[in-house]
Motif scaffolding. Structure first.
Motif, PDB file in Angstrom:
ATOM      1  N   GLY B  41      43.320  46.108  30.907  1.00  0.00           N
ATOM      2  CA  GLY B  41      44.468  46.411  31.760  1.00  0.00           C
ATOM      3  C   GLY B  41      44.460  45.706  33.104  1.00  0.00           C
ATOM      4  O   GLY B  41      45.358  45.919  33.918  1.00  0.00           O
ATOM      5  N   LYS B  42      43.449  44.882  33.344  1.00  0.00           N
ATOM      6  CA  LYS B  42      43.344  44.161  34.621  1.00  0.00           C
ATOM      7  C   LYS B  42      43.519  42.663  34.407  1.00  0.00           C
ATOM      8  O   LYS B  42      43.608  42.190  33.276  1.00  0.00           O
ATOM      9  N   SER B  43      43.543  41.934  35.506  1.00  0.00           N
ATOM     10  CA  SER B  43      43.682  40.480  35.419  1.00  0.00           C
ATOM     11  C   SER B  43      42.300  39.824  35.390  1.00  0.00           C
ATOM     12  O   SER B  43      41.301  40.451  35.763  1.00  0.00           O
ATOM     13  N   PRO B  44      42.212  38.583  34.948  1.00  0.00           N
ATOM     14  CA  PRO B  44      40.919  37.886  34.911  1.00  0.00           C
ATOM     15  C   PRO B  44      40.338  37.689  36.305  1.00  0.00           C
ATOM     16  O   PRO B  44      41.052  37.363  37.247  1.00  0.00           O
ATOM     17  N   GLU B  45      39.031  37.842  36.388  1.00  0.00           N
ATOM     18  CA  GLU B  45      38.299  37.707  37.655  1.00  0.00           C
ATOM     19  C   GLU B  45      37.259  36.613  37.467  1.00  0.00           C
ATOM     20  O   GLU B  45      36.477  36.644  36.516  1.00  0.00           O
ATOM     21  N   LEU B  46      37.236  35.635  38.352  1.00  0.00           N
ATOM     22  CA  LEU B  46      36.288  34.526  38.241  1.00  0.00           C
ATOM     23  C   LEU B  46      34.853  35.020  38.408  1.00  0.00           C
ATOM     24  O   LEU B  46      34.536  35.728  39.364  1.00  0.00           O
ATOM     25  N   ILE B  47      33.991  34.650  37.454  1.00  0.00           N
ATOM     26  CA  ILE B  47      32.573  35.011  37.520  1.00  0.00           C
ATOM     27  C   ILE B  47      31.735  33.791  37.922  1.00  0.00           C
ATOM     28  O   ILE B  47      30.914  33.859  38.825  1.00  0.00           O
ATOM     29  N   MET B  48      31.933  32.693  37.214  1.00  0.00           N
ATOM     30  CA  MET B  48      31.116  31.511  37.434  1.00  0.00           C
ATOM     31  C   MET B  48      31.951  30.262  37.135  1.00  0.00           C
ATOM     32  O   MET B  48      32.880  30.306  36.341  1.00  0.00           O
TER      33      MET B  48
END
Lengths: 112, 111
Positions: B41-48
């Motif tokens: 239910g959330k948007s993509p979050e940059l990890i690496m």
């Protein structure tokens, strides 16, 4: 620094209508991209704008269009909505070519 | 059609273990690679992100890139239940900022 802001968060429209979604990028970011996310197709690239110019376009019909303003804010428009257009529409901004994209919270569009 | 392939999972690991997520891509010319985490239910979050062959570490996360094998991976050490999410591999394709995303791998970390 504020993140990417998308409005509205939720939209419900009926078939045949049109819709406009808005995106404000991170301050200083001039590249804005739009993606469609559906359970079946995943994240698919719609288009990318830089300095008010569309630089790239994905494989979507002409009903999907966008623009970018001089302050880097962007809008995308979908005309003649179809049921299959129901999706999460994500906007992302980037500082420069090749640098990471940062996504907004998205606009969830439901077409009935 | 340039593609990015990921195992859809779910990948189930116990808390404290190492989670290994893999991704292959078809475009030999790709130069930039990204891992995003997406909670339901959330948007993509940059990890690496990684641009050069080898390993890149950031906290509990390590990205590995092998351009010859067209393979990129993400290792998560000391996995926590809060790491349970879908992990998306993305590859910059062609010019400018167009990313091609994999379908994502669902990770479940159980206590």
């Amino acid at each position: 620094k504020a993140g990417v802001t998308q409005t509205p968060r939720y939209l419900i429209k009926t078939r045949g209508q049109q819709v406009t979604l808005s995106c404000s990028p991170i301050s200083g970011h001039r590249s804005v991209s739009w993606y469609q996310q559906t359970p079946g197709q995943g994240l698919q690239f719609l288009f990318e704008y830089f300095s008010e110019t569309q630089r790239n376009k994905g494989n979507f019909p002409g009903r999907f269009s966008g623009r970018q303003f001089s302050n880097s804010r962007s809008e995308m428009n979908v005309s003649t909505l179809e049921l299959g257009d129901s999706a999460l529409y994500l906007c992302a901004s980037s500082l420069e070519d090749g640098s990471p994209l940062h996504f907004g919270n998205g606009t969830r569009l439901t077409v009935t | 059609q340039k593609e990015v392939e990921q195992n859809s999972g779910p990948l189930s690991v116990p808390e404290g273990a190492i989670a290994s997520l893999n991704c292959t891509y078809s475009d030999r010319g790709s130069q930039s690679f990204f891992w995003y985490r997406q909670y339901s239910g959330k948007s993509p979050e940059l990890i690496m992100f990684i641009y050069s062959n080898g390993d890149k570490e950031d906290g509990r996360f390590t990205a590995q890139l092998n351009k010859a094998s067209q393979y990129v991976s993400l290792l998560i050490r000391d996995s926590q239940p809060s790491d349970s999410a879908t992990y998306l591999c993305a590859v910059k394709s062609g010019g400018y900022n167009k990313l091609i995303f994999g379908a994502g791998t669902r990770l479940a970390v159980h206590p």
